[in-house]
Design a protein around this motif. Structure first.
Motif, PDB file in Angstrom:
ATOM      1  N   THR A  66       0.842  -1.204   0.000  1.00 11.76           N
ATOM      2  CA  THR A  66       0.000   0.000   0.000  1.00 11.76           C
ATOM      3  C   THR A  66       0.875   1.250   0.000  1.00 11.76           C
ATOM      4  O   THR A  66       1.798   1.371   0.812  1.00 11.76           O
ATOM      5  CB  THR A  66      -0.932   0.014   1.235  1.00 11.76           C
ATOM      6  OG1 THR A  66      -1.773  -1.136   1.191  1.00 11.76           O
ATOM      7  CG2 THR A  66      -1.795   1.270   1.238  1.00 11.76           C
ATOM      8  N   GLU A  67       0.581   2.163  -0.905  1.00  8.96           N
ATOM      9  CA  GLU A  67       1.426   3.354  -1.058  1.00  8.96           C
ATOM     10  C   GLU A  67       0.922   4.505  -0.202  1.00  8.96           C
ATOM     11  O   GLU A  67      -0.247   4.544   0.194  1.00  8.96           O
ATOM     12  CB  GLU A  67       1.480   3.765  -2.541  1.00  8.96           C
ATOM     13  CG  GLU A  67       2.169   2.721  -3.409  1.00  8.96           C
ATOM     14  CD  GLU A  67       2.346   3.179  -4.846  1.00  8.96           C
ATOM     15  OE1 GLU A  67       1.843   4.260  -5.192  1.00  8.96           O
ATOM     16  OE2 GLU A  67       2.983   2.436  -5.616  1.00  8.96           O
ATOM     17  N   GLY A  68       1.828   5.440   0.057  1.00  7.00           N
ATOM     18  CA  GLY A  68       1.466   6.663   0.754  1.00  7.00           C
ATOM     19  C   GLY A  68       1.359   6.552   2.253  1.00  7.00           C
ATOM     20  O   GLY A  68       0.824   7.451   2.913  1.00  7.00           O
ATOM     21  N   VAL A  69       1.891   5.464   2.820  1.00  6.82           N
ATOM     22  CA  VAL A  69       1.816   5.264   4.271  1.00  6.82           C
ATOM     23  C   VAL A  69       3.103   5.762   4.925  1.00  6.82           C
ATOM     24  O   VAL A  69       4.209   5.529   4.416  1.00  6.82           O
ATOM     25  CB  VAL A  69       1.593   3.772   4.613  1.00  6.82           C
ATOM     26  CG1 VAL A  69       1.696   3.535   6.112  1.00  6.82           C
ATOM     27  CG2 VAL A  69       0.238   3.317   4.098  1.00  6.82           C
ATOM     28  N   GLY A  70       2.957   6.472   6.037  1.00  4.97           N
ATOM     29  CA  GLY A  70       4.121   6.971   6.760  1.00  4.97           C
ATOM     30  C   GLY A  70       3.915   6.896   8.257  1.00  4.97           C
ATOM     31  O   GLY A  70       2.842   6.512   8.733  1.00  4.97           O
TER      32      GLY A  70
END
Length: 371
Positions: free
Chosen positions: A345-349
């Motif tokens: 999953t992209e955009g996780v921080g």
């Protein structure tokens, strides 16, 4: 008024080895002896020796011991074979996790429940409170045992030098009585590091002699003493939960992704059954959050309690985080909203002191040993 921490039978030995000591769950325990990275790597590649005498041993005996434990715990203890062990949990009536446990079947009507150090008294009280109506007895045996562990790929060779017990026949999650370096012991194979290894339950007065014998036998194999610090990074890499972090009374086993330990099909009622049935249905239809792994793209280390973010919103919380000596990057376990739980999953921080550091979502565990 604070009370002095409890000391294990190996306390003086740890200090003689120069260990950095720390108060852990009311016990004075070795945090590290020298470099925690070296200790971690020793367990991954050779072997490490741990003092785990802070764990809580509770003996349950009697004709209805199995039926009682199946009622008091979420697992089906009646199906545990002689000499085998079972990972299970004890929960509240509302399904909240009180502790995760290992139950060893020592004989036809004798079991040993091993609780985490910080929860041992709570588990003892809960079992004592639930035993009414069963022909069984609950006994506090915390002072009857010292617990040593040899963990790592060289642990079978080291153990074979000090015992003639049938180690080859000792499966994962099993235990057998034997003699190790002349010391009577329950030899178990239920590690918490992601590596092969053995746990040795012995009388406290035998602990030092056994430690010295294992140190001597392990020297040609690169065995070194190891503290709690590397134990934490080892279990984190192996994706193993730690009570108070991944497991709490606010979570049911289904919330923690460990619903498999709950055995609805067993005979009779058990504490928390109705609440857990409802939790199982919720987890199937609309899981609130899922436990995932996070791997840092940068060098900043996430810590328990830090927020996991995406699209400027908080989507979860870190439960455990540390630099991973094996991966060479910071890693974390976190509960995140189900929509962000898929690996990749992209955009996780992670919000680390106001900066949203990028992290990759991965499946657990981070590390799995080659069989």
């Amino acid at each position: 008024m604070s009370t002095a921490p409890r000391l294990t039978a190996l306390d003086a030995l740890h200090r003689s080895l120069g260990a950095t000591m720390t108060d852990f769950a009311g016990w004075d325990m070795p945090l590290r002896y020298a470099s925690e990275r070296d200790e971690h790597n020793a367990v991954r590649t050779r072997a490490g020796l741990f003092d785990l005498s802070h764990m809580g041993e509770i003996t349950v005996t009697g004709p209805e011991a199995a039926a009682f434990l199946s009622y008091a715990l979420v697992g089906n203890i009646a199906t545990v074979g002689n000499g085998r062990a079972r990972y299970t949990m004890i929960v509240q009536e509302d399904g909240g996790i009180v502790d995760d446990l290992i139950v060893y079947r020592l004989g036809e009507t004798e079991y040993m429940v091993v609780a985490n150090a910080g929860n041992a008294q709570t588990v003892l009280d809960a079992l004592t409170g639930r035993v009414g109506g069963f022909d069984a007895e609950v006994r506090d045996d915390r002072d009857a045992y010292a617990l040593l562990a040899v963990q790592g790929p060289e642990s079978p060779a080291i153990m074979k030098a000090v015992t003639d017990a049938d180690l080859d026949g000792l499966k994962y999650y099993a235990g057998l009585p034997g003699t190790v370096a002349g010391v009577p012991a329950l030899i178990a194979r239920t590690g918490y590091t992601g590596e092969d290894g053995f746990e040795l339950f012995v009388a406290p007065e035998h602990a030092e002699a056994l430690w010295q014998a294992l140190t001597e036998a392990g020297a040609p194999h690169g065995l070194i003493p190891c503290g709690l610090s590397c134990r934490d990074t080892l279990r984190l890499e192996a994706g193993m939960p730690l009570y108070g972090h991944e497991l709490t009374t606010a979570l049911t086993p289904f919330d923690a992704g460990l619903g498999r330990v709950v055995k609805f099909e067993k005979e009779g009622d058990f504490v928390g059954r109705e609440a857990l049935r409802a939790a199982a249905e919720r987890a199937e239809t609309a899981p609130p959050r899922k436990l995932v792994g996070l791997v840092a793209e940068g060098r900043r280390v996430p810590r328990a309690g830090f927020s996991v973010v995406a699209d400027g919103k908080v989507i979860g919380e870190v439960t455990s985080g540390a630099p991973s000596p094996t991966l060479g990057k910071p890693i974390a376990m976190a509960y995140v909203d189900a929509a962000f739980a898929a690996p990749g999953t992209e955009g996780v921080g992670v919000d680390i002191r106001g900066t949203h550091e990028p992290y990759e979502v991965v499946a657990l565990p981070f590390y799995k040993r080659q069989k």
